[in-house]
Design an enzyme around this catalytic site. Structure first.
Site, PDB file in Angstrom:
ATOM      1  N   ASN A   1      17.538  21.747 -18.145  1.00  0.00           N
ATOM      2  CA  ASN A   1      17.789  23.173 -18.017  1.00  0.00           C
ATOM      3  C   ASN A   1      16.632  23.843 -17.273  1.00  0.00           C
ATOM      4  O   ASN A   1      15.505  23.908 -17.783  1.00  0.00           O
ATOM      5  CB  ASN A   1      17.930  23.832 -19.393  1.00  0.00           C
ATOM      6  CG  ASN A   1      18.080  25.349 -19.282  1.00  0.00           C
ATOM      7  OD1 ASN A   1      19.128  25.846 -18.899  1.00  0.00           O
ATOM      8  ND2 ASN A   1      17.015  26.090 -19.582  1.00  0.00           N
ATOM      9  N   GLU A   2      16.901  24.294 -16.048  1.00  0.00           N
ATOM     10  CA  GLU A   2      16.056  25.182 -15.249  1.00  0.00           C
ATOM     11  C   GLU A   2      14.743  24.581 -14.757  1.00  0.00           C
ATOM     12  O   GLU A   2      13.913  25.299 -14.179  1.00  0.00           O
ATOM     13  CB  GLU A   2      15.775  26.497 -16.007  1.00  0.00           C
ATOM     14  CG  GLU A   2      17.032  27.293 -16.286  1.00  0.00           C
ATOM     15  CD  GLU A   2      16.810  28.685 -16.832  1.00  0.00           C
ATOM     16  OE1 GLU A   2      17.755  29.498 -16.772  1.00  0.00           O
ATOM     17  OE2 GLU A   2      15.695  28.950 -17.324  1.00  0.00           O
ATOM     18  N   ASN A   3      14.541  23.276 -14.919  1.00  0.00           N
ATOM     19  CA  ASN A   3      13.256  22.715 -14.495  1.00  0.00           C
ATOM     20  C   ASN A   3      13.155  22.512 -12.990  1.00  0.00           C
ATOM     21  O   ASN A   3      12.077  22.676 -12.405  1.00  0.00           O
ATOM     22  CB  ASN A   3      12.994  21.397 -15.228  1.00  0.00           C
ATOM     23  CG  ASN A   3      12.815  21.610 -16.713  1.00  0.00           C
ATOM     24  OD1 ASN A   3      12.591  22.729 -17.165  1.00  0.00           O
ATOM     25  ND2 ASN A   3      12.919  20.546 -17.487  1.00  0.00           N
TER      26      ASN A   3
ATOM     27  N   SER B   1      20.605  22.142 -14.238  1.00  0.00           N
ATOM     28  CA  SER B   1      21.299  23.420 -14.148  1.00  0.00           C
ATOM     29  C   SER B   1      20.236  24.511 -14.197  1.00  0.00           C
ATOM     30  O   SER B   1      19.469  24.579 -15.158  1.00  0.00           O
ATOM     31  CB  SER B   1      22.283  23.584 -15.308  1.00  0.00           C
ATOM     32  OG  SER B   1      23.063  24.743 -15.144  1.00  0.00           O
TER      33      SER B   1
END
Length: 791
Positions: free
Chosen positions: A407-409, A453
């Site tokens: 998530n978002e990395n 994502s």
């Protein structure tokens, strides 16, 4: 035959030279809470009084005596949180450093005092950080240095309650000759033929012949010999019924039973339910960019999704019934996809079982979120071990549709100022673009994988490019009005959302004795977002006069604004199917009572957003929108049948005067969107006019200006209450905008069967209320709220 002995009783938590009764599974916080050592950290500002718990060592002890009459006895921990040392009478059995894995220790013939000693997660994280160097993150806590639920360290919706303990069940397994160590079922379907290929790993006490595996599924049977420590057995099942997401078909499940045999004597067995279906991810380039569309059994889907966070800060408290209830309400709201977010967990089998039964597709993040993660040892080996175990554990579930690397990395590396301080050090890219896709391809080849994502699919583009792959839309909540959702059409919106406080009764329980105000001490403590109240205010002021000093109006209006914001996004994006192929609202649930983006608050009460999702995620949706060509109506039809009928348009004034009307044909194909131009003569002019569109019991409204500019009449309505099966009926004398019955103000146990509703003069609505034992008209009227004229 392998025998299992549950081993959750008789544990003691060492504390202050003595012992406290310990619940296993559980955690230190829940044991201390049960013993009265700490106050409930969910109430008031008690969270701060429990901060010390996560910063010290803890030990669980019990007696072990395991005579069995078998050749081997294993002590099996399904989950240890997190850095632990396991000893038996001082003899080291092993050490652990991963919450997301299970552990097995040979205790054959041993007995004595068993101890599980947990280091502070802070101490363990500091040791890894000192060894590998600093890595940037979105939050100050050191969650990226150990394999533990990241949000245990707090988030912008969660408390900082850093847990330790035996968080999943413990058992003793007694066996002889051999046991089933791992079963990897690859399930495929070609038309009506289902195929199950089971790859079986066996642990043996000694080499020898005569081992075999037998499998039964769908009335079909097959058998294969064990060669060394493995076997492959394949079963073809004719005339299978396909498993579908909810709204597209049924969810038939087939029992698979596999047995390990030694010369026809049963040694061990493995049972799971599977479903036959295909799942693909269409990522082909097209004239709009790069698609991101889920395809199940050949059917292309617009995913109606919600993000899922751990349902409790102390996840051992989440029962099978609680999973079923929460996920059942997701299904009731029209949801067909649940994204298990990367700052949390691989959930328990109960979660995925419920999704299988309810027809909820699962998008499963690997547990990485909002940080640069080191790729060196000791973390790399742990990441690989946990990924291999959990991919195999979860792959029988037909609901599982997609693996996601993080998530978002990837976005964080590009946009959040990580690259320079990293100075070339590892940060997780090797996991997301290398290790994890290799593991999924090897172990679970029938499912798609995406690196993260948001992710545009290539470093040649911005990771959060809305035209390519998945997109997270957070500029709107953080910096812009929700009308900006309509400024772009992403290919797939995997995160977006708007905050609102929890239900009134939830606040009253969580903040006992406090005089509630938006900025009262307890309210501020239960608002974890950066400048959260400031963003709520700035998001409200373009639409409503800010209700300074009136908590009840602030509470109502912020909940209305949350529902309106999410509606603005979903209506716009659904109306652009198939360019946009899904929305995943942040978020379905909460892990404690807090002002957040959730549709269901931490006490399990629905906000108006949950009711709004029922409208927004229904198979059929009407929405009025302004496009370049003018005002249009979009009829979104996700049903399997065409939608043909009449569309009634009415141009009205807020005083109830009919200015103009028209009856137009409506024709939307199956799984399609029809767009109808609103005739110029029916387009509202000025702040006192609006447009009403009705078709087949559905309604859309268009007001050309914000509420604060609309000269609403003072709302007038009549209220009646029918006892028995309690209903509240409201009859409007004037325009009544966004009427809401806050049922929990009637009784903390009460629940209304609908949320916000707008009534035209003369219209009425009947609201069912459960859990209200003393129905009363005056109380009902006091619990009704609606938009009022600007003051």
């Amino acid at each position: 035959m392998l025998e299992v002995t549950p081993f959750g009783e008789g544990w003691v938590l060492e504390y202050e030279g003595g012992g406290l009764p310990a619940a296993v599974p559980g955690c230190v916080h829940t044991d201390l809470l049960a013993a009265g050592v700490i106050p409930d950290p969910f109430l008031g500002r008690n969270e701060t009084e429990a901060a010390w718990v996560g910063r010290r060592e803890w030990a669980y002890t019990t007696g072990l005596s395991a005579p069995s009459g078998h050749e081997r006895t294993d002590l099996v921990f399904d989950g240890l949180d997190t850095a632990a040392e396991i000893t038996l009478d001082g003899r080291l059995l092993g050490r652990t450093r991963n919450m997301h894995r299970s552990y097995r220790f040979d205790v054959t013939g041993l007995e004595g005092r068993l101890a599980v000693r947990f280091a502070s997660a802070y101490t363990e994280a500091a040791a890894v950080r000192d060894r590998l160097g600093e890595r940037p993150a979105a939050y100050a806590e050191p969650y990226q240095y150990l394999r533990k639920m990241a949000c245990s360290f707090g988030w912008d919706w969660g408390p900082t309650l850093v847990t330790a303990g035996i968080w999943r069940p413990v058992r003793l397994e007694h066996w002889s000759t051999a046991r089933i160590a791992r079963v990897r079922p690859v399930v495929t379907a070609r038309q009506s033929l289902g195929v199950v290929e089971l790859r079986v790993d066996v642990e043996r006490i000694r080499a020898g012949a005569g081992l075999a595996v037998a499998v039964r599924v769908g009335g079909q049977e097959a058998r294969a010999p064990v060669e060394g420590t493995g076997a492959v057995v394949r079963v073809e099942v004719p005339d299978v019924r396909l498993w579908w997401p909810r709204g597209y078909g049924e969810q038939p499940l087939y029992e698979v039973e596999l047995t390990l045999l030694h010369e026809d004597r049963v040694l061990d067995s493995w049972r799971r339910r599977i479903g036959f279906r295909t799942v693909e991810l269409d990522r082909r380039p097209d004239e709009h960019g790069t698609a991101f569309t889920l395809v199940v059994n050949g059917e292309r889907l617009f995913a109606r999704g919600v993000n899922w966070i751990p349902d409790d800060v102390f996840p051992s408290r989440v029962t099978r019934d609680r999973y079923r209830e929460r996920l059942g309400r997701a299904a009731e709201a029209g949801v067909d996809l649940v994204r298990v977010w990367g700052g949390g967990l691989y959930e328990s089998e109960d979660f995925y079982d419920a999704c299988d039964e309810l027809g909820l597709l699962v998008w499963q993040d690997f547990p990485f979120a909002c940080a640069a993660y080191p790729e060196e040892q000791p973390l790399r080996g742990e990441v690989e071990a946990e990924a291999r175990e959990n991919v195999v554990r979860l792959m029988p579930h037909p609901s599982l549709a997609l693996w996601n690397g993080n998530n978002e990395n990837l976005w964080g590396f590009r946009d959040w100022g990580w690259e320079e301080p990293l100075g070339g050090e590892s940060w997780g890219e090797g996991y997301y673009l290398g290790l994890l896709p290799r593991i999924v391809a090897e172990l679970d080849p029938a499912r798609p994988y995406t690196a993260g994502s948001p992710w545009s699919g290539s470093w040649e583009r911005h990771p959060n490019d809305p035209a390519h792959g998945t997109h997270h839309s957070w500029e709107v909540w953080n910096r812009a009005d929700y009308a900006e959702y309509r400024s772009e059409v992403p290919r797939f919106v995997a995160e977006f959302g708007w905050q609102a406080p929890p239900a009134y009764a939830t606040l009253r329980r969580a903040l006992p004795g406090e005089e509630l105000a938006a900025d009262s001490p307890g309210m501020l403590h239960h608002q974890k977002a950066d400048d959260g109240n400031g963003k709520l205010r700035r998001g409200l002021e373009p639409h409503f006069a800010f209700p300074d000093g009136d908590f009840d109006r602030w509470h109502y209006l912020t909940q209305v604004n949350q529902a309106r914001a999410v509606a603005a996004g979903i209506e716009h994006w659904r109306a652009h199917w198939p360019v946009c192929a899904g929305t995943v609202v942040w978020q379905l649930n909460d892990c404690w009572p807090v002002t957040s983006w959730a549709a269901i608050d931490g006490d399990g009460r629905e906000k108006p957003l949950w009711h709004e999702l029922r409208r927004l995620y229904a198979d059929r949706l009407l929405t009025l929108q302004v496009r370049e060509r003018g005002l249009v109506l979009a009829a979104v039809n996700q049903a399997a049948r065409a939608w043909n009928g009449d569309l009634a348009l009415r141009r009205m004034t807020v005083d109830g005067v009919l200015v103009g009307r028209a009856l137009l044909p409506l024709a939307a194909g199956a799984r399609a969107v029809a767009v109808v131009d609103v005739p110029r003569g029916l387009r509202p002019e000025g702040p006192a006019e609006f447009l009403v569109a009705d078709a087949d019991g559905l309604r859309a409204l268009y007001f050309p200006v914000p509420d604060r500019e609309i000269p609403y009449p003072k709302p007038e309505f009549e209220v009646t209450v029918a006892p028995g099966a309690v209903t509240v009926t409201v009859t409007a004398r004037t325009l009544v905008r966004d009427l809401l019955l806050q049922a929990d103000r009637l009784d903390p146990a009460a629940r209304a069967d609908r949320g916000l509703v707008t009534l035209l003069p003369g219209e009425r609505v009947t609201i069912g209320v459960s859990g209200w034992e003393t129905p009363d008209v005056a109380a009902a009227r006091a619990a009704l709220y609606c938009v009022e004229p600007a003051r």
